[in-house]
Design a protein around this motif. Structure first.
Motif, PDB file in Angstrom:
ATOM      1  N   ASP A 139      80.736  26.708  -2.744  1.00 58.66           N
ATOM      2  CA  ASP A 139      81.069  26.897  -4.766  1.00 58.66           C
ATOM      3  C   ASP A 139      80.109  25.062  -4.921  1.00 58.66           C
ATOM      4  N   HIS A 140      79.287  25.236  -5.563  1.00 58.47           N
ATOM      5  CA  HIS A 140      78.708  23.960  -6.396  1.00 58.47           C
ATOM      6  C   HIS A 140      78.125  24.363  -7.773  1.00 58.47           C
ATOM      7  N   SER A 141      77.251  23.266  -7.805  1.00 57.78           N
ATOM      8  CA  SER A 141      77.485  23.339  -9.383  1.00 57.78           C
ATOM      9  C   SER A 141      75.716  24.554  -9.623  1.00 57.78           C
ATOM     10  N   GLY A 155      76.202  20.927   3.349  1.00 62.52           N
ATOM     11  CA  GLY A 155      74.948  21.397   2.391  1.00 62.52           C
ATOM     12  C   GLY A 155      76.136  20.595   0.960  1.00 62.52           C
ATOM     13  N   ASP A 156      76.015  20.722  -0.074  1.00 65.18           N
ATOM     14  CA  ASP A 156      76.732  20.276  -1.289  1.00 65.18           C
ATOM     15  C   ASP A 156      77.882  21.251  -1.250  1.00 65.18           C
ATOM     16  N   ILE A 157      78.847  20.800  -1.346  1.00 62.64           N
ATOM     17  CA  ILE A 157      80.144  21.629  -1.727  1.00 62.64           C
ATOM     18  C   ILE A 157      80.957  20.842  -2.516  1.00 62.64           C
ATOM     19  N   SER A 197      69.564  24.572   1.918  1.00 66.87           N
ATOM     20  CA  SER A 197      71.093  25.225   1.181  1.00 66.87           C
ATOM     21  C   SER A 197      71.288  25.385   0.027  1.00 66.87           C
ATOM     22  N   HIS A 198      70.489  25.312  -1.145  1.00 66.05           N
ATOM     23  CA  HIS A 198      70.358  25.320  -2.127  1.00 66.05           C
ATOM     24  C   HIS A 198      69.486  25.121  -3.041  1.00 66.05           C
ATOM     25  N   ALA A 199      69.266  25.156  -4.378  1.00 62.68           N
ATOM     26  CA  ALA A 199      68.037  25.617  -5.146  1.00 62.68           C
ATOM     27  C   ALA A 199      68.051  24.420  -5.810  1.00 62.68           C
ATOM     28  N   HIS A 200      68.683  23.101  -5.958  1.00 59.60           N
ATOM     29  CA  HIS A 200      68.745  21.892  -6.358  1.00 59.60           C
ATOM     30  C   HIS A 200      67.575  21.132  -5.450  1.00 59.60           C
ATOM     31  N   PHE A 201      66.902  20.439  -6.699  1.00 60.30           N
ATOM     32  CA  PHE A 201      65.212  19.538  -6.569  1.00 60.30           C
ATOM     33  C   PHE A 201      65.494  18.872  -4.666  1.00 60.30           C
ATOM     34  N   ASP A 202      66.490  18.736  -4.554  1.00 61.04           N
ATOM     35  CA  ASP A 202      66.894  17.421  -3.961  1.00 61.04           C
ATOM     36  C   ASP A 202      67.505  17.675  -2.458  1.00 61.04           C
ATOM     37  N   HIS A 203      67.235  19.351  -2.375  1.00 65.20           N
ATOM     38  CA  HIS A 203      67.334  19.665  -0.846  1.00 65.20           C
ATOM     39  C   HIS A 203      65.899  21.249  -1.159  1.00 65.20           C
ATOM     40  N   VAL A 204      64.762  21.235  -1.627  1.00 61.51           N
ATOM     41  CA  VAL A 204      64.070  21.983  -1.732  1.00 61.51           C
ATOM     42  C   VAL A 204      62.179  21.039  -2.463  1.00 61.51           C
TER      43      VAL A 204
HETATM   44 ZN   LIG Z   1      73.146  20.184  -5.484  1.00 59.97          ZN
END
Ligand SMILES: [Zn+2]
Length: 453
Positions: free
Chosen positions: A161-163, A183-185, A93-100
């Motif tokens: 939209d996310h950080s 994902g995170d929104i 979903s996005h590149a934050h480490f808690d997702h990848v």
């Molecule tokens: Zn995130």
């Protein structure tokens, strides 16, 4: 038949590992690392051994023991026998480490799908860090509007939209109906219409199941939460004050939050200062200009951006003292001496781990420090105390200005009402049970349990 299984992000913020199976096709959505990954067993430099592959993780049940998932060299020291992949794709979903983060353990022949921004973030992290290595993978990138077929599944990524830029939610069409994963929104950022567009598309798909993040699903919010526009206003106020008193300004934020970078960049430019970033941030910006949608300034050519170089032993700021990836910006080098003698020239990006630079800079007492991240979770946070000791030692004035990457509880409840799913699975939250208060269709996912759709 379609099934959902959750192997991470259950009752905790982050570490999402969601498996969707449809007619034998098996696809992961995110494969991240928990924030408190194994903190009962590992702390500080007591870490899982890299030469043991994932053996040390299996010891404490920190990764799912599934066949046909991991790279051969990762499981060679474990009882798990290597088998050809039994999984068809991983969507990030996005590149934050808690997702990848945990994709580094995966079999290299399992294709990884992500937004092009996410791919650039992963590359930048590997290029500038000695210990980040996501492993070899077959990457594919997508954009909003794409429909990706994996066997019987069809996956529609939609920008949210996310950080961090390049964040997506997914609408997944299975033979048993549509599944939506947020994902995170957030709903209060500069690109909030993207989140709205995603939620409308999710609603129109009449999902049988919604997998929703719930970071801010809490009984009482203790942290103050601003919008990005309010952060900008606050930063400008601090700069005006510091300009009047001819004082230096230091700030710290998450490097990958490019909206926040833009906030500092814009505020500095509007009030006659330049922005001084670390070589790592400069490298990241330089990577990200490849994605024109992000519309970020080029650190090589933009006069408003300088790059702060730490003094190396020679003391002469010579090219040979620095890593290859640090060198391209040496023309725009700012040194500790310069920051000290020109307090109103810059606002300077100063990460907590680089506080030792203050010893060389020796800012005038009464200089400013803007902490542009979320406040610590607990009052006895050691890092927070150390930070405050440094600020006291150098007489820096503390300001905290931050906008969350996640929806507030109120926004989240409204968003789920809009989507109106038949079943609701909360992930990425410490309070999955609280969703039941608002939604009778909410279920508290159990780790590893198979949910038939
Ligand atoms: Zn995130």
């Amino acid at each position: 038949m379609a099934y959902l299984q959750f192997f991470g992000g259950i009752g905790e913020i982050g570490g999402n590992k969601i498996l969707l199976e449809d007619e034998g096709v098996r696809v992961w959505f995110d494969f991240g690392k928990s924030f408190n990954m194994g903190s009962d067993y590992f702390t500080g430099w007591l870490r899982p051994r890299s030469q043991a592959g994932i053996g040390d993780y299996f010891e404490f049940d920190l990764l799912p023991r599934l066949r046909g998932l991991y790279a051969e060299d990762q499981i060679s020291c474990t009882p798990l026998r290597y088998e050809e992949p039994r999984f068809d794709a991983v969507f990030l979903s996005h590149a934050h480490f808690d997702h990848v983060e945990h994709i580094r353990f995966l079999d290299p022949s399992i294709p990884i799908w992500c937004g092009s921004g996410t791919k650039l973030f992963l590359e930048a992290a590997e290029e500038t860090s000695g210990f980040i290595n996501y492993g070899e993978h077959e990457y594919h990138t997508f954009r909003t509007g794409d429909r990706i077929s994996v066997g019987t599944l069809e996956v529609e990524p939609i920008h949210v939209d996310h950080s961090i830029p390049g964040a997506y939610g997914f609408i997944i069409h299975t033979t048993a109906g549509t599944v939506v994963y947020t994902g995170d929104i957030r709903a209060h950022g500069p690109m909030q219409e993207m989140t709205e567009g995603f939620l409308e598309a999710a609603r129109d798909a009449e999902p049988v199941a919604l997998i929703s993040e719930g970071t801010r699903m809490v009984a009482r919010e203790r942290r103050k939460n601003l919008s990005e526009a309010q952060v900008l206003k606050g930063v400008k106020r601090v700069i005006e004050e510091a300009n009047g008193e001819k004082k230096s300004i230091f700030y710290t934020h998450n490097r990958r939050n490019t909206d926040r970078f833009r906030t500092f960049y814009t505020a500095a430019e509007a009030l006659g200062r330049r922005i001084s970033v670390t070589p790592k941030t400069a490298h990241l910006l330089w990577k990200l200009i490849e994605d024109q949608h992000l519309d970020l300034p080029n650190p090589m050519t933009d006069d408003s951006i300088s790059v702060y170089y730490r003094r190396k032993k020679s003391g002469e700021y010579q090219e040979k003292d620095y890593y290859n990836w640090e060198r391209p910006f040496l023309d725009k080098a700012v040194t500790a001496e310069h920051v000290r003698s020109h307090p109103t020239d810059f606002i300077m990006d100063l990460d907590f781990n680089r506080f030792t630079e203050l010893i060389d800079i020796r800012p005038q007492p009464g200089s400013y420090f803007i902490y542009s991240m979320s406040e610590p979770f607990t009052e006895d946070d050691i890092e927070d105390q150390v930070m405050r000791n440094w600020l006291d030692h150098f007489g820096l004035r503390y300001h905290q200005l931050h906008a969350s990457g996640h929806m507030s509880r109120k926004e989240l409840v409204k968003a789920i009402e809009v989507v109106n799913p038949k079943r609701l699975f909360p992930v990425h939250t410490e309070n999955p049970q609280m969703f039941k208060r608002f939604f009778s269709c909410a279920e508290e996912p159990e780790k590893g349990k198979r949910y038939m759709l």
